[in-house]
Design a protein around this motif. Structure first.
Motif, PDB file in Angstrom:
ATOM      1  N   ILE A 128       0.836  -1.203   0.000  1.00  0.00           N
ATOM      2  CA  ILE A 128       0.000   0.000   0.000  1.00  0.00           C
ATOM      3  C   ILE A 128       0.867   1.247   0.000  1.00  0.00           C
ATOM      4  N   ALA A 129       2.019   1.192   0.676  1.00  0.00           N
ATOM      5  CA  ALA A 129       2.920   2.353   0.696  1.00  0.00           C
ATOM      6  C   ALA A 129       3.351   2.718  -0.715  1.00  0.00           C
ATOM      7  N   GLY A 156       9.967 -16.189  -0.646  1.00  0.00           N
ATOM      8  CA  GLY A 156      10.422 -15.782  -1.968  1.00  0.00           C
ATOM      9  C   GLY A 156      10.870 -14.348  -2.002  1.00  0.00           C
ATOM     10  N   ARG A 157      10.696 -13.732  -3.125  1.00  0.00           N
ATOM     11  CA  ARG A 157      11.210 -12.388  -3.351  1.00  0.00           C
ATOM     12  C   ARG A 157      10.087 -11.401  -3.033  1.00  0.00           C
ATOM     13  N   CYS A 158       9.680 -10.593  -3.991  1.00  0.00           N
ATOM     14  CA  CYS A 158       8.617  -9.613  -3.763  1.00  0.00           C
ATOM     15  C   CYS A 158       7.247 -10.276  -3.916  1.00  0.00           C
ATOM     16  N   GLY A 159       6.185  -9.488  -3.698  1.00  0.00           N
ATOM     17  CA  GLY A 159       4.843  -9.988  -3.935  1.00  0.00           C
ATOM     18  C   GLY A 159       4.018 -10.203  -2.688  1.00  0.00           C
ATOM     19  N   CYS A 160       2.704 -10.034  -2.848  1.00  0.00           N
ATOM     20  CA  CYS A 160       1.770 -10.309  -1.754  1.00  0.00           C
ATOM     21  C   CYS A 160       1.817 -11.789  -1.400  1.00  0.00           C
ATOM     22  N   ARG A 161       1.650 -12.084  -0.113  1.00  0.00           N
ATOM     23  CA  ARG A 161       1.771 -13.461   0.341  1.00  0.00           C
ATOM     24  C   ARG A 161       0.434 -14.181   0.482  1.00  0.00           C
ATOM     25  N   ASP A 162      -0.684 -13.441   0.498  1.00  0.00           N
ATOM     26  CA  ASP A 162      -1.971 -14.122   0.638  1.00  0.00           C
ATOM     27  C   ASP A 162      -3.072 -13.289  -0.004  1.00  0.00           C
ATOM     28  N   ARG A 163      -4.242 -13.896  -0.095  1.00  0.00           N
ATOM     29  CA  ARG A 163      -5.377 -13.261  -0.770  1.00  0.00           C
ATOM     30  C   ARG A 163      -5.830 -11.988  -0.055  1.00  0.00           C
ATOM     31  N   ASP A 164      -5.788 -11.969   1.276  1.00  0.00           N
ATOM     32  CA  ASP A 164      -6.209 -10.768   2.002  1.00  0.00           C
ATOM     33  C   ASP A 164      -5.338  -9.574   1.617  1.00  0.00           C
ATOM     34  N   GLN A 165      -4.027  -9.792   1.497  1.00  0.00           N
ATOM     35  CA  GLN A 165      -3.142  -8.695   1.085  1.00  0.00           C
ATOM     36  C   GLN A 165      -3.484  -8.232  -0.324  1.00  0.00           C
ATOM     37  N   VAL A 166      -3.767  -9.171  -1.203  1.00  0.00           N
ATOM     38  CA  VAL A 166      -4.113  -8.824  -2.577  1.00  0.00           C
ATOM     39  C   VAL A 166      -5.358  -7.950  -2.610  1.00  0.00           C
ATOM     40  N   MET A 167      -6.396  -8.344  -1.885  1.00  0.00           N
ATOM     41  CA  MET A 167      -7.649  -7.595  -1.939  1.00  0.00           C
ATOM     42  C   MET A 167      -7.509  -6.218  -1.301  1.00  0.00           C
ATOM     43  N   ALA A 168      -6.725  -6.130  -0.223  1.00  0.00           N
ATOM     44  CA  ALA A 168      -6.494  -4.825   0.399  1.00  0.00           C
ATOM     45  C   ALA A 168      -5.721  -3.914  -0.551  1.00  0.00           C
ATOM     46  N   LEU A 169      -4.773  -4.496  -1.259  1.00  0.00           N
ATOM     47  CA  LEU A 169      -3.986  -3.706  -2.209  1.00  0.00           C
ATOM     48  C   LEU A 169      -4.856  -3.240  -3.371  1.00  0.00           C
ATOM     49  N   ALA A 170      -5.738  -4.105  -3.844  1.00  0.00           N
ATOM     50  CA  ALA A 170      -6.639  -3.716  -4.926  1.00  0.00           C
ATOM     51  C   ALA A 170      -7.539  -2.558  -4.500  1.00  0.00           C
ATOM     52  N   ALA A 172      -6.732  -0.291  -2.314  1.00  0.00           N
ATOM     53  CA  ALA A 172      -5.887   0.904  -2.283  1.00  0.00           C
ATOM     54  C   ALA A 172      -5.671   1.457  -3.689  1.00  0.00           C
ATOM     55  N   VAL A 173      -5.455   0.575  -4.674  1.00  0.00           N
ATOM     56  CA  VAL A 173      -5.282   1.029  -6.055  1.00  0.00           C
ATOM     57  C   VAL A 173      -6.544   1.734  -6.534  1.00  0.00           C
ATOM     58  N   ALA A 174      -7.701   1.170  -6.206  1.00  0.00           N
ATOM     59  CA  ALA A 174      -8.969   1.779  -6.621  1.00  0.00           C
ATOM     60  C   ALA A 174      -9.147   3.177  -6.041  1.00  0.00           C
ATOM     61  N   GLY A 175      -8.499   3.453  -4.918  1.00  0.00           N
ATOM     62  CA  GLY A 175      -8.597   4.766  -4.292  1.00  0.00           C
ATOM     63  C   GLY A 175      -7.648   5.802  -4.864  1.00  0.00           C
ATOM     64  N   GLU A 176      -6.814   5.413  -5.809  1.00  0.00           N
ATOM     65  CA  GLU A 176      -5.867   6.346  -6.426  1.00  0.00           C
ATOM     66  C   GLU A 176      -6.292   6.614  -7.862  1.00  0.00           C
ATOM     67  N   ALA A 177      -6.714   7.848  -8.138  1.00  0.00           N
ATOM     68  CA  ALA A 177      -7.211   8.188  -9.471  1.00  0.00           C
ATOM     69  C   ALA A 177      -6.145   8.040 -10.545  1.00  0.00           C
ATOM     70  N   ALA A 178      -4.871   8.123 -10.161  1.00  0.00           N
ATOM     71  CA  ALA A 178      -3.790   8.064 -11.147  1.00  0.00           C
ATOM     72  C   ALA A 178      -3.370   6.641 -11.492  1.00  0.00           C
ATOM     73  N   LEU A 179      -3.958   5.653 -10.812  1.00  0.00           N
ATOM     74  CA  LEU A 179      -3.591   4.259 -11.051  1.00  0.00           C
ATOM     75  C   LEU A 179      -4.797   3.476 -11.543  1.00  0.00           C
ATOM     76  N   VAL A 180      -4.517   2.431 -12.329  1.00  0.00           N
ATOM     77  CA  VAL A 180      -5.569   1.517 -12.752  1.00  0.00           C
ATOM     78  C   VAL A 180      -5.021   0.100 -12.628  1.00  0.00           C
ATOM     79  N   LEU A 181      -5.806  -0.771 -11.993  1.00  0.00           N
ATOM     80  CA  LEU A 181      -5.377  -2.149 -11.809  1.00  0.00           C
ATOM     81  C   LEU A 181      -5.639  -2.919 -13.099  1.00  0.00           C
ATOM     82  N   ALA A 182      -4.553  -3.438 -13.687  1.00  0.00           N
ATOM     83  CA  ALA A 182      -4.636  -4.062 -15.006  1.00  0.00           C
ATOM     84  C   ALA A 182      -4.453  -5.575 -14.968  1.00  0.00           C
ATOM     85  N   GLY A 183      -4.208  -6.162 -13.780  1.00  0.00           N
ATOM     86  CA  GLY A 183      -4.075  -7.605 -13.739  1.00  0.00           C
ATOM     87  C   GLY A 183      -3.182  -8.099 -12.625  1.00  0.00           C
ATOM     88  N   VAL A 184      -2.685  -9.320 -12.809  1.00  0.00           N
ATOM     89  CA  VAL A 184      -1.920 -10.034 -11.774  1.00  0.00           C
ATOM     90  C   VAL A 184      -0.631 -10.556 -12.399  1.00  0.00           C
TER      91      VAL A 184
END
Length: 405
Positions: A128-129, A156-170, A172-184
């Protein structure tokens, strides 16, 4: 053709196009026949599996190869850093997949310049940061940046570790007008199996998790783009990733993107072994990729029985495995009459020297002999060279390719 200006880099034609007498050795060599085979092989493979190819450009950072990959049908070029994206765009690549988190205002400024200049550029997010920093930076500039959520693995390296993190991140992206979530996005090279176990089932399961994550985001209304992406695939497990994506029953609007990079030249080491495993899994593939990248150097000294010193070192080849002697020629000799290297073994590499153990009876070796070496892990060899020679079957230089490391 070889350049007409005096060369300023190592490993280039000096007196003509003939590798065995006109090129200053050591030189990095790309064999055209194998290169063309690999370009066509991987594009056919992706097409047959209904996937788009976005080869990882960090392997070669050679714009001439980018152009050939795109001409063969690649959908985009993947890069690892913002400066790499800038270099690719400067050489005509307009669709860029930055397979990393975009962190730091200076790097964000590079991507902003690319978007302003007309590039299509995707980046990864896993926190989210980072989402907030990207939203603020690109929002200030009136730009909209497509992002992909990275799904990682424990340890592993980078990346969300579970589904809850993914949904929270999505969210957060939806709350930023300058970003658009395009996939995984994901990278299966970080998947680990239990000791002694075949990692293939775990890799396939990870590909399934990427698909399930994409579906969960879509069901939650978090993918506001016309064609969302699901993307993975390094150069070792592309068959498992492509098949998992193909067989997942994804809607046709989902773009399945494969990102292998080392396929373009393949190798005689790490990826040669990976391909042997692939061909064991998929015997229907009559032939796989062919090694196209070699480093060619000369015997410099024969200081004692059983030892040759070759003018080749860590500044010329990657060091994850010793280079493998493949063929030998007399300087100025015929490319159709190679000499033997049976039993030759590189035992030690220094900055500019290779210690080569010779077998008993190796009495025909001469100072000046030209030796072709196979390499392991193309990424770690390409970055040693500003220029490489593309050669024909008769070992004449057809083109000098520049890199942008």
């Amino acid at each position: 053709m070889p350049p007409t200006d005096p060369p300023l880099d190592k490993g280039l034609p000096e007196t003509g196009p003939r590798l065995l007498e006109d090129v200053s050795l050591p030189a990095a060599v790309l064999h055209e026949t194998s290169l063309a085979h690999n370009l066509a092989w991987m594009q056919r493979f992706c097409d047959a599996h209904g996937a788009s190819l976005a080869p990882h450009g960090k392997t070669s950072m050679a714009p001439a190869l980018f152009r050939r990959q795109l001409a063969a049908g690649a959908w985009a070029i993947t890069l690892a850093t913002a400066p790499q994206c800038r270099a690719a765009f400067a050489h005509g690549v307009t669709r860029l997949l930055l397979a990393n988190q975009l962190v730091g205002r200076a790097n964000m400024a590079i991507v902003a310049e690319l978007l302003t200049a007309g590039a299509e550029c995707y980046v990864l997010v896993d926190s989210i940061a980072n989402v907030r920093a990207l939203g603020a930076f690109f929002g200030e500039r009136g730009l909209r940046l497509p992002v992909l959520i990275e799904l990682g693995v424990p340890g592993g390296r980078c990346g969300c570790r579970d589904r809850d993190q993914v949904m929270a991140l999505a969210e957060a992206v939806a709350g930023e007008a300058a970003l658009v979530l395009a996939g995984v996005e994901g990278y299966e090279g970080m998947v680990q199996a239990e000791a002694g176990r075949d990692p293939a089932p775990a890799v396939s399961a990870y590909a399934g998790a990427l698909v399930a994550t994409l579906r969960a985001l879509d069901d939650a209304g978090r993918l506001p783009v016309a064609r969302p992406l699901v993307t993975a695939s390094g150069s070792a497990w592309h068959d498992l990733i492509a098949e998992a994506f193909r067989d997942a029953g994804l809607d046709e609007r989902v773009r399945r993107v494969m990102r292998p990079g080392c396929y373009v030249t393949h190798d005689h080491g790490l990826y040669g072994e990976a391909q042997a495993r692939l061909l064991a899994r998929r015997p229907e593939f009559a032939e796989g990729l062919r090694p196209a990248l070699e480093v060619v150097a000369q015997v410099q000294s024969l200081p004692e029985p059983g030892l040759a010193i070759v003018a080749l070192g860590r500044r010329d080849v990657g060091g994850d495995r010793p280079p493998v002697p493949l063929r030998r020629y007399r300087e100025g000799g015929s490319p159709t009459a190679p000499l033997g290297v049976d039993g030759w073994r590189v035992t030690r590499l220094m900055d500019q020297h290779a210690f080569v153990a010779l077998p008993d009876g190796a009495e025909d070796v001469a100072v000046g002999d030209v030796v072709a070496f196979g390499i392991s892990h193309p990424c770690l060899t390409f970055d040693k060279w500003r220029k490489l020679c593309r050669v024909s079957q008769d070992l004449e230089v057809l083109e000098v390719l520049a890199t942008c490391f």
